[in-house]
Design an enzyme around this catalytic site. Structure first.
Site, mmCIF file in Angstrom:
data_model
loop_
_atom_site.group_PDB
_atom_site.id
_atom_site.type_symbol
_atom_site.label_atom_id
_atom_site.label_comp_id
_atom_site.label_asym_id
_atom_site.label_seq_id
_atom_site.Cartn_x
_atom_site.Cartn_y
_atom_site.Cartn_z
ATOM 1 N N ARG A 129 -13.150 -15.396 13.098
ATOM 2 C CA ARG A 129 -11.689 -15.300 13.158
ATOM 3 C C ARG A 129 -11.099 -16.189 14.249
ATOM 4 O O ARG A 129 -9.959 -16.630 14.144
ATOM 5 C CB ARG A 129 -11.266 -13.846 13.349
ATOM 6 C CG ARG A 129 -11.597 -13.018 12.102
ATOM 7 C CD ARG A 129 -10.985 -11.653 12.139
ATOM 8 N NE ARG A 129 -9.569 -11.702 12.374
ATOM 9 C CZ ARG A 129 -8.874 -10.691 12.888
ATOM 10 N NH1 ARG A 129 -9.486 -9.573 13.212
ATOM 11 N NH2 ARG A 129 -7.570 -10.798 13.079
ATOM 12 N N TYR B 168 5.706 -18.925 10.162
ATOM 13 C CA TYR B 168 6.910 -18.546 10.917
ATOM 14 C C TYR B 168 6.522 -18.111 12.326
ATOM 15 O O TYR B 168 5.448 -17.576 12.542
ATOM 16 C CB TYR B 168 7.716 -17.440 10.227
ATOM 17 C CG TYR B 168 6.941 -16.183 9.835
ATOM 18 C CD1 TYR B 168 6.191 -16.141 8.671
ATOM 19 C CD2 TYR B 168 6.994 -15.034 10.617
ATOM 20 C CE1 TYR B 168 5.497 -15.002 8.302
ATOM 21 C CE2 TYR B 168 6.312 -13.884 10.243
ATOM 22 C CZ TYR B 168 5.566 -13.880 9.081
ATOM 23 O OH TYR B 168 4.882 -12.751 8.717
ATOM 24 N N MET C 252 7.266 -15.743 15.736
ATOM 25 C CA MET C 252 7.866 -14.426 15.984
ATOM 26 C C MET C 252 7.665 -13.963 17.419
ATOM 27 O O MET C 252 6.790 -14.450 18.131
ATOM 28 C CB MET C 252 7.333 -13.374 15.006
ATOM 29 C CG MET C 252 5.872 -13.055 15.141
ATOM 30 S SD MET C 252 5.397 -11.683 14.046
ATOM 31 C CE MET C 252 6.229 -10.295 14.810
ATOM 32 N N ASN C 253 8.523 -13.039 17.820
ATOM 33 C CA ASN C 253 8.439 -12.381 19.126
ATOM 34 C C ASN C 253 8.323 -10.892 18.938
ATOM 35 O O ASN C 253 8.673 -10.355 17.882
ATOM 36 C CB ASN C 253 9.747 -12.591 19.928
ATOM 37 C CG ASN C 253 9.918 -14.022 20.403
ATOM 38 O OD1 ASN C 253 8.966 -14.775 20.517
ATOM 39 N ND2 ASN C 253 11.169 -14.378 20.677
ATOM 40 N N LYS C 254 7.887 -10.236 19.981
ATOM 41 C CA LYS C 254 8.030 -8.772 20.070
ATOM 42 C C LYS C 254 9.224 -8.531 21.005
ATOM 43 O O LYS C 254 9.283 -9.101 22.104
ATOM 44 C CB LYS C 254 6.761 -8.140 20.642
ATOM 45 C CG LYS C 254 5.535 -8.264 19.723
ATOM 46 C CD LYS C 254 5.482 -7.139 18.721
ATOM 47 C CE LYS C 254 4.331 -7.269 17.737
ATOM 48 N NZ LYS C 254 3.025 -7.010 18.316
ATOM 49 N N HIS D 91 -0.273 -1.374 11.592
ATOM 50 C CA HIS D 91 -0.059 -2.757 11.111
ATOM 51 C C HIS D 91 -1.329 -3.286 10.419
ATOM 52 O O HIS D 91 -1.269 -3.840 9.324
ATOM 53 C CB HIS D 91 0.303 -3.642 12.315
ATOM 54 C CG HIS D 91 0.202 -5.111 12.056
ATOM 55 N ND1 HIS D 91 1.210 -5.832 11.476
ATOM 56 C CD2 HIS D 91 -0.803 -6.005 12.293
ATOM 57 C CE1 HIS D 91 0.819 -7.095 11.369
ATOM 58 N NE2 HIS D 91 -0.388 -7.226 11.857
ATOM 59 N N GLN E 266 -4.559 -14.382 7.252
ATOM 60 C CA GLN E 266 -3.612 -14.633 8.343
ATOM 61 C C GLN E 266 -4.308 -15.307 9.513
ATOM 62 O O GLN E 266 -5.454 -14.993 9.810
ATOM 63 C CB GLN E 266 -2.946 -13.326 8.793
ATOM 64 C CG GLN E 266 -3.629 -12.563 9.906
ATOM 65 C CD GLN E 266 -4.799 -11.703 9.441
ATOM 66 O OE1 GLN E 266 -5.400 -11.951 8.391
ATOM 67 N NE2 GLN E 266 -5.144 -10.715 10.235
HETATM 68 C C1 VOV Z 1 -3.702 -10.145 5.943
HETATM 69 C C2 VOV Z 1 -2.966 -9.359 6.624
HETATM 70 C C3 VOV Z 1 -3.042 -8.938 8.060
HETATM 71 C C4 VOV Z 1 -4.013 -8.197 8.703
HETATM 72 C C5 VOV Z 1 -5.287 -7.644 8.104
HETATM 73 C C6 VOV Z 1 -3.589 -8.040 10.068
HETATM 74 C C7 VOV Z 1 -4.296 -7.298 11.011
HETATM 75 C C8 VOV Z 1 -3.996 -7.376 12.367
HETATM 76 C C9 VOV Z 1 -4.719 -6.688 13.414
HETATM 77 C C10 VOV Z 1 -5.917 -5.759 13.158
HETATM 78 C C11 VOV Z 1 -4.156 -7.028 14.615
HETATM 79 C C12 VOV Z 1 -4.566 -6.532 16.018
HETATM 80 C C13 VOV Z 1 -5.834 -7.098 16.480
HETATM 81 C C14 VOV Z 1 -5.947 -8.585 16.322
HETATM 82 O O1 VOV Z 1 -6.689 -8.959 15.432
HETATM 83 O O2 VOV Z 1 -5.243 -9.317 17.018
HETATM 84 C C15 VOV Z 1 -3.098 -7.953 14.322
HETATM 85 C C16 VOV Z 1 -2.321 -8.578 15.300
HETATM 86 C C17 VOV Z 1 -1.160 -9.260 15.012
HETATM 87 N N1 VOV Z 1 -0.597 -9.439 13.764
HETATM 88 FE FE1 VOV Z 1 -1.453 -8.983 12.008
HETATM 89 N N2 VOV Z 1 -2.387 -8.696 10.246
HETATM 90 C C18 VOV Z 1 -2.017 -9.243 9.037
HETATM 91 C C19 VOV Z 1 -0.867 -9.955 8.732
HETATM 92 C C20 VOV Z 1 0.119 -10.174 9.685
HETATM 93 C C21 VOV Z 1 1.462 -10.635 9.399
HETATM 94 C C22 VOV Z 1 2.011 -10.911 8.016
HETATM 95 C C23 VOV Z 1 2.127 -10.735 10.593
HETATM 96 C C24 VOV Z 1 3.581 -11.082 10.787
HETATM 97 C C25 VOV Z 1 4.367 -9.790 11.041
HETATM 98 C C26 VOV Z 1 5.459 -9.555 10.061
HETATM 99 O O3 VOV Z 1 6.071 -8.458 10.078
HETATM 100 O O4 VOV Z 1 5.786 -10.449 9.280
HETATM 101 C C27 VOV Z 1 1.221 -10.390 11.632
HETATM 102 C C28 VOV Z 1 1.516 -10.427 12.972
HETATM 103 C C29 VOV Z 1 0.596 -10.103 13.941
HETATM 104 C C30 VOV Z 1 0.798 -10.349 15.342
HETATM 105 C C31 VOV Z 1 2.018 -11.052 15.936
HETATM 106 C C32 VOV Z 1 -0.301 -9.842 16.012
HETATM 107 C C33 VOV Z 1 -0.520 -9.865 17.529
HETATM 108 C C34 VOV Z 1 0.259 -8.689 18.071
HETATM 109 C C35 VOV Z 1 0.110 -8.382 19.539
HETATM 110 O O5 VOV Z 1 1.018 -7.679 20.045
HETATM 111 O O6 VOV Z 1 -0.848 -8.817 20.164
HETATM 112 N N3 VOV Z 1 0.014 -10.020 11.053
HETATM 113 N N4 VOV Z 1 -2.969 -8.114 12.957
#
Ligand code: VOV
Length: 250
Positions: free
Chosen positions: A132, A146, A148-150, A173, A186
């Site tokens: 990954r 795109y 993005m922020n928190k 999430h 992603q």
């Molecule tokens: C295929 C889909 C998918 C999957 C399985 C997935 C899973 C995960 C996991 C398990 C984790 C946490 C651990 C890590 O692995 O980092 C994350 C982390 C993250 N994600 Fe995610 N996300 C996806 C998809 C996915 C999307 C579509 C988005 C956009 C959000 C949206 O509303 O448009 C996103 C955002 C993020 C972000 C910005 C972070 C970091 C956040 C932080 O505060 O650090 N993400 N994400």
């Protein structure tokens, strides 16, 4: 209640999204020979990127972007920022670059936020984690990007939440994301300190409706509904060296 529980993040390859517009007016005014030479040089560069990917020393992909925001995106993953910069310079030295305008770019580093890790394990020795952090980009039909922020806005301040609160929301999430396994891939690029937003999100799918569905579904999840702030969305179709040639043919 400030907790200052900054999260340990894991970083992989540095990421450069180079969005270009083709200056069609200039392209049409060029001679066939000039255009052929520009395309040949570009194809040569693409072959060097392919060789880099074969050696697992990075990954590159090219998509054509719909709408007015850009015509092409070149997405590069490389071990160092120096390599990303060298790629930009090499590209800009080509004849093809003279026919393009850069409207947008994005710099980040592939990031895992380690909310869900196995205690006691060195994450970088785990092959799933390495896959990954150093991903070979999928050759799927569509891309969506795109930034993005928190949010840090009054009561809705992600950075003032406790680790446990953030962990719970990220778990939810991840559960939504997992429903799209095999259909949406992603790549999350952390860009705090590197670019204007906190993350650059790149999604790949063979069916573009998957983007609409996953982004919409996530909007109802608390972490996006309450804390997500989004920049411009760009969507595109995969380009191979053959289809790029056809796209540039007059
Ligand atoms: C295929 C889909 C998918 C999957 C399985 C997935 C899973 C995960 C996991 C398990 C984790 C946490 C651990 C890590 O692995 O980092 C994350 C982390 C993250 N994600 Fe995610 N996300 C996806 C998809 C996915 C999307 C579509 C988005 C956009 C959000 C949206 O509303 O448009 C996103 C955002 C993020 C972000 C910005 C972070 C970091 C956040 C932080 O505060 O650090 N993400 N994400």
């Amino acid at each position: 209640m400030s907790t200052n529980e900054a999260l340990l993040t894991l970083e992989g390859w540095y990421t450069y999204h180079d969005f270009r517009k083709i200056n069609w007016e200039k392209w049409k005014k060029a001679t066939q020979e000039e255009r052929d030479a520009a395309v040949d040089e570009l194809q040569g560069l693409i072959r060097t990127w392919e060789a880099n990917e074969q050696e697992q020393a990075g990954s590159t992909t090219v998509y054509s972007i719909l709408g007015h925001k850009a015509d092409l995106v070149f997405m590069f993953l490389r071990p160092t920022m120096q390599e990303l910069d060298a790629i930009k310079t090499a590209f800009n030295k080509t004849k093809f670059a003279d026919f393009t305008d850069v409207d947008y770019s994005y710099i980040s580093v592939v990031e895992l936020s380690n909310y869900v890790h196995n205690p006691g394990e060195d994450p970088k020795s785990n092959p799933h984690v390495r896959e990954r952090l150093y991903p070979i980009l999928p050759k799927w039909e569509h891309i969506c990007f795109y930034p993005m922020n928190k949010k840090r806005d009054g009561q809705d301040n992600w950075y003032m939440l406790t680790m446990q609160e953030r962990q719970e929301m990220m778990r939810s999430h991840g559960m939504i994301g997992r429903k799209y396994a095999g259909r949406v891939k992603q790549i999350i690029g952390g860009s705090v300190g590197f670019d204007d937003w906190e993350w650059g999100v790149t999604l790949f799918a063979n069916d573009p409706l998957e983007f609409k569905h996953i982004v919409y579904e996530m909007r109802f999840d608390e972490v996006s509904a309450r804390y997500g702030e989004f920049g411009n969305f760009l969507v595109g179709n995969r380009v191979t060296s053959e289809s790029l040639q056809a796209m540039l043919q007059l």
